[in-house]
Design a protein around this motif. Structure first.
Motif, PDB file in Angstrom:
ATOM      1  N   ARG A 268       0.839  -1.195   0.000  1.00 34.54           N
ATOM      2  CA  ARG A 268       0.000   0.000   0.000  1.00 34.54           C
ATOM      3  C   ARG A 268       0.877   1.251   0.000  1.00 34.54           C
ATOM      4  N   ASN A 269       1.982   1.155   0.727  1.00 30.25           N
ATOM      5  CA  ASN A 269       2.897   2.297   0.842  1.00 30.25           C
ATOM      6  C   ASN A 269       4.274   1.935   0.290  1.00 30.25           C
ATOM      7  N   ILE A 270       4.927   2.908  -0.320  1.00 31.32           N
ATOM      8  CA  ILE A 270       6.316   2.707  -0.752  1.00 31.32           C
ATOM      9  C   ILE A 270       7.183   3.801  -0.141  1.00 31.32           C
ATOM     10  N   ILE A 271       8.274   3.394   0.487  1.00 35.25           N
ATOM     11  CA  ILE A 271       9.286   4.356   0.954  1.00 35.25           C
ATOM     12  C   ILE A 271      10.545   4.073   0.128  1.00 35.25           C
ATOM     13  N   TYR A 272      10.932   5.070  -0.649  1.00 36.46           N
ATOM     14  CA  TYR A 272      11.977   4.932  -1.662  1.00 36.46           C
ATOM     15  C   TYR A 272      13.154   5.777  -1.199  1.00 36.46           C
ATOM     16  N   LEU A 273      14.230   5.131  -0.787  1.00 39.48           N
ATOM     17  CA  LEU A 273      15.373   5.891  -0.264  1.00 39.48           C
ATOM     18  C   LEU A 273      16.524   5.828  -1.260  1.00 39.48           C
ATOM     19  N   ILE A 274      17.017   6.999  -1.648  1.00 37.65           N
ATOM     20  CA  ILE A 274      18.066   7.073  -2.659  1.00 37.65           C
ATOM     21  C   ILE A 274      19.304   7.751  -2.071  1.00 37.65           C
ATOM     22  N   GLY A 275      20.403   7.000  -2.027  1.00 33.28           N
ATOM     23  CA  GLY A 275      21.666   7.583  -1.579  1.00 33.28           C
ATOM     24  C   GLY A 275      22.377   8.140  -2.808  1.00 33.28           C
ATOM     25  N   ASP A 276      22.350   9.463  -2.967  1.00 28.97           N
ATOM     26  CA  ASP A 276      22.950  10.047  -4.173  1.00 28.97           C
ATOM     27  C   ASP A 276      24.459   9.816  -4.153  1.00 28.97           C
ATOM     28  N   GLY A 277      24.975   9.095  -5.150  1.00 25.00           N
ATOM     29  CA  GLY A 277      26.411   8.850  -5.235  1.00 25.00           C
ATOM     30  C   GLY A 277      26.893   7.675  -4.395  1.00 25.00           C
ATOM     31  N   MET A 278      25.945   6.912  -3.834  1.00 23.59           N
ATOM     32  CA  MET A 278      26.313   5.781  -2.962  1.00 23.59           C
ATOM     33  C   MET A 278      26.641   4.529  -3.789  1.00 23.59           C
ATOM     34  N   GLY A 279      27.869   4.046  -3.679  1.00 19.69           N
ATOM     35  CA  GLY A 279      28.254   2.816  -4.361  1.00 19.69           C
ATOM     36  C   GLY A 279      28.421   1.676  -3.376  1.00 19.69           C
ATOM     37  N   LEU A 280      28.766   0.497  -3.900  1.00 21.79           N
ATOM     38  CA  LEU A 280      28.979  -0.648  -3.008  1.00 21.79           C
ATOM     39  C   LEU A 280      30.149  -0.396  -2.057  1.00 21.79           C
ATOM     40  N   ALA A 281      31.134   0.418  -2.502  1.00 28.98           N
ATOM     41  CA  ALA A 281      32.259   0.727  -1.615  1.00 28.98           C
ATOM     42  C   ALA A 281      31.790   1.574  -0.425  1.00 28.98           C
TER      43      ALA A 281
ATOM     44  N   GLY B 262      19.472  10.727   0.613  1.00 28.89           N
ATOM     45  CA  GLY B 262      20.729  11.056   1.292  1.00 28.89           C
ATOM     46  C   GLY B 262      21.543  11.795   0.246  1.00 28.89           C
ATOM     47  N   SER B 263      21.312  13.111   0.154  1.00 31.25           N
ATOM     48  CA  SER B 263      21.739  13.863  -1.030  1.00 31.25           C
ATOM     49  C   SER B 263      23.234  14.111  -1.117  1.00 31.25           C
ATOM     50  N   ILE B 264      23.884  14.222   0.048  1.00 33.47           N
ATOM     51  CA  ILE B 264      25.234  14.795   0.015  1.00 33.47           C
ATOM     52  C   ILE B 264      26.332  13.724   0.114  1.00 33.47           C
ATOM     53  N   ILE B 265      25.911  12.444   0.087  1.00 33.53           N
ATOM     54  CA  ILE B 265      26.875  11.343  -0.077  1.00 33.53           C
ATOM     55  C   ILE B 265      27.663  11.637  -1.356  1.00 33.53           C
TER      56      ILE B 265
END
Ligand SMILES: [Zn+2]
Length: 356
Positions: free
Chosen positions: A24-37, A242-245
């Motif tokens: 019913r709900n979606i929480i979409y979190l995006i780490g800008d510039g976040m890689g596996l490292a 998480g914009s400033i990653i």
């Protein structure tokens, strides 16, 4: 025996249907510039005790290239993640020929869901902008500001006062435009939380939010409270960035990136806790691209020696073209997996929203 088999068949059918209907709900979190490292750095910091990433119910990998470049910018990747279609670098929410693309938020609000964005940068920045704006250039902040006011968003939290002032020719005029479009404007989370206005624009800074400790988690909680109330039975879609990653990656600043990652992980914790206490919520954690070409290398290349520690090495001050992870938690986590396009992730989330 036949009866047992048909009972099992009915049971399987019911559980399959309930899985599909559960989100019913979606929480979409995006780490800008976040890689596996970046993620590995936090696992290491946590001495390999499970982090919030390690607790995912399912994972996938997504390919980030844009329509016109092997290395994407945040506008093209944001558009893919928000609309389900790739576009050229710099372009936001539309195809290179100007055809507007329906965003996840637009699709959700058509179905009566409440929608919102929470960021640490300005709310007109490329990643949040991809969820409500349609412009040829991500740098057209005046138009993006205006499109935010004309969007159906129920809540937007971040920085960006400066661009509204610029667009409307001063603070007073900006406040008038904001309220004319039905948004209540706040400069603190506390003031916003105390109000029951149906649409809230919460701008805590001129541009980026400088003091971030604890901010992203509190802003995520505030947005969840608001969207739960406004969405009612229809539910909601929230995007948290998480914009400033990314900025720390551009600056090749490992400590800065760790601090941004800690803030981002706190917000993920809030989202996952919400999903755990509400059975109908899907949490998706991903990145738009990797920044900095970060690698974790041994301080000594002789593996016959015992632990020598690791070094953080950056290979660029720009973005890189490697795949980024997708972590899924809660209802419908099984619906997304494998190696996918960034646009495929956006398209799948729109399809999940449309099913309800
Ligand atoms: Zn960047």
């Amino acid at each position: 025996m036949r009866r047992l088999i048909s009972l099992i068949a009915i049971f399987t059918l019911i559980t399959n249907i309930s899985v599909a209907q559960e989100v019913r709900n979606i929480i979409y979190l995006i780490g800008d510039g976040m890689g596996l490292a970046s993620v590995s750095m936090m696992q290491l910091e946590n001495r390999y005790e499970p982090t919030i990433f390690d607790r995912a119910d399912n994972i996938a990998l997504q390919k980030t290239y844009s329509l016109d470049n092997r290395v994407t910018d945040s506008a093209a990747s944001g558009t893919a993640l928000a609309t389900g279609q790739k576009t050229n670098n710099t372009v936001l929410g539309q195809l290179p020929d100007g055809t507007p693309l329906e965003t996840l938020m637009e699709a959700a609000s058509k179905l009566g869901k409440a929608t919102g964005v929470v960021v640490t940068t300005y709310v007109q920045h490329a990643t949040p902008g991809a969820f409500y704006a349609h412009v040829a250039s991500r740098h057209d902040y005046a138009t993006i500001s205006e499109q935010l006011l004309y969007s159906d968003l129920d809540i937007a939290i971040g920085g960006g006062t400066h661009f509204f002032d610029e667009r409307y020719g001063g603070r007073e005029q900006a406040l008038a435009a904001i309220s004319n479009r039905g948004f209540a404007f706040y400069q603190t989370l506390d003031a916003a939380s105390a109000s029951s206005a149906p649409r809230k624009l919460i701008l805590l800074a001129d541009k980026e939010i400088e003091q971030r400790t604890g901010y992203l988690a509190s802003a995520t909680s505030a947005a969840l409270n608001h969207l739960e109330r406004e969405g009612g039975d229809s539910g909601f879609v929230l995007m948290v960035e998480g914009s400033i990653i990314d900025g720390a990656g551009h600056g090749n600043d490992a400590e800065g990136q760790q601090a941004e990652m800690r803030d981002f992980m706190e917000a993920i914790e809030v989202a996952v806790a919400y999903a755990e206490s509400h059975g109908d919520t899907l949490v998706v954690v991903t990145s738009d691209h990797e920044t900095g070409g970060l690698s974790l290398v041994s301080s000594n290349s002789d593996f016959n020696l015992s632990e020598q520690g690791v070094e953080y090495r950056w290979t660029t001050d720009g973005h890189s073209g490697i795949m980024v992870p997708v972590y899924l938690y809660g209802a419908g986590a099984e619906l997304i997996n494998g190696v996918i396009e960034n646009s495929e992730l956006g398209a799948k989330l729109k399809a999940i929203v449309a099913e309800r």
